[in-house]
Design a protein around this motif. Sequence first.
Motif, mmCIF file in Angstrom:
data_model
loop_
_atom_site.group_PDB
_atom_site.id
_atom_site.type_symbol
_atom_site.label_atom_id
_atom_site.label_comp_id
_atom_site.label_asym_id
_atom_site.label_seq_id
_atom_site.Cartn_x
_atom_site.Cartn_y
_atom_site.Cartn_z
ATOM 1 N N THR A 157 0.811 -1.225 0.000
ATOM 2 C CA THR A 157 0.000 0.000 0.000
ATOM 3 C C THR A 157 0.843 1.272 0.000
ATOM 4 O OG1 THR A 157 -0.122 -0.002 2.421
ATOM 5 C CG2 THR A 157 -1.882 -1.146 1.243
ATOM 6 N N ASP A 158 2.120 1.177 0.414
ATOM 7 C CA ASP A 158 2.995 2.344 0.530
ATOM 8 C C ASP A 158 3.778 2.528 -0.770
ATOM 9 O OD1 ASP A 158 5.040 4.166 1.066
ATOM 10 O OD2 ASP A 158 5.298 3.492 3.131
ATOM 11 N N PRO A 159 3.541 3.637 -1.493
ATOM 12 C CA PRO A 159 4.228 3.821 -2.777
ATOM 13 C C PRO A 159 5.747 3.856 -2.670
ATOM 14 C CG PRO A 159 2.991 5.790 -2.146
ATOM 15 C CD PRO A 159 2.591 4.707 -1.210
ATOM 16 N N GLU A 160 6.279 4.325 -1.532
ATOM 17 C CA GLU A 160 7.738 4.360 -1.370
ATOM 18 C C GLU A 160 8.300 2.945 -1.266
ATOM 19 O OE1 GLU A 160 9.098 7.012 1.646
ATOM 20 O OE2 GLU A 160 8.117 8.761 0.739
ATOM 21 N N LEU A 161 7.591 2.067 -0.554
ATOM 22 C CA LEU A 161 8.030 0.669 -0.464
ATOM 23 C C LEU A 161 7.877 -0.033 -1.806
ATOM 24 C CD1 LEU A 161 6.587 -0.399 3.025
ATOM 25 C CD2 LEU A 161 8.922 0.286 2.452
ATOM 26 N N ILE A 162 6.816 0.304 -2.530
ATOM 27 C CA ILE A 162 6.613 -0.252 -3.873
ATOM 28 C C ILE A 162 7.779 0.166 -4.767
ATOM 29 C CG2 ILE A 162 5.176 -0.136 -5.955
ATOM 30 C CD1 ILE A 162 2.739 0.141 -4.066
ATOM 31 N N TYR A 178 -1.275 6.568 -0.232
ATOM 32 C CA TYR A 178 -1.398 5.165 0.158
ATOM 33 C C TYR A 178 -2.506 4.480 -0.629
ATOM 34 C CZ TYR A 178 1.904 5.152 4.019
ATOM 35 O OH TYR A 178 3.058 5.184 4.743
ATOM 36 N N GLY A 179 -2.226 3.273 -1.094
ATOM 37 C CA GLY A 179 -3.223 2.494 -1.821
ATOM 38 C C GLY A 179 -4.043 1.637 -0.873
ATOM 39 N N GLY A 180 -5.039 0.945 -1.436
ATOM 40 C CA GLY A 180 -5.838 0.020 -0.644
ATOM 41 C C GLY A 180 -5.175 -1.351 -0.608
#
Length: 208
Positions: A157-162, A178-180
């Motif tokens: 859900t966290d774009p930085e981790l993605i 943040y995504g779902g």
Amino acid sequence: MPAEFIKIYPQNPDERRIRQVVDCLKDGGLVIYPTDTVYGLGCDIYNSRAVEKIARIKGIKPQKNDFSFICYDLSHISDYARVGNAAFKIMKRVLPGPYTFILDATSNVPKLLNTNKKTVGIRVPGNLIPRLIVKELGNPIVTTSIKDDDEIIEYSTDPELIYEKFQHQVDMVIDGGYGGNVASTIVKADSDTFEIIREGLGDINVFL
């Protein structure tokens, strides 16, 4: 070379940023973007090499793909799928929204996305970012969910981790907040009846 990491606000997407994403897609790039459900990985549906790259990332053969794609709105869908009267009435009620509709494909669907299949999955998400990308591009983009290797957390859900995970596999990651962590509801609607293939974020009561 690591992917670009760009911030786009879903409430008021910056047109210049949208064009930046579209330029990347036109060059055959892979983009990770937010939707109204989970983050998605996509490319231009007409770029076969980009579709093949996504298949490799997902660990599947391109011919075995089960990708859906994102359209801008209902009128856009009719270019790529046949929509019956019952399906149209329902889709008009629930789209944009967290649903993937499996519909009879038209000849406009590229062969690589429709290998040996007469149906195609289509989304019109309730998030302006991917829809405006599609509108500016002029045709749909592939959409497949970004899944996590974690046994408990299925979707990142966290774009930085993605970005940390995919920066060397894709060309651009959009930070849309943040995504779902619940995927879309998948509904087969290739006739005037509905079959729930997967219950996700979308309410299934509208089909009962």
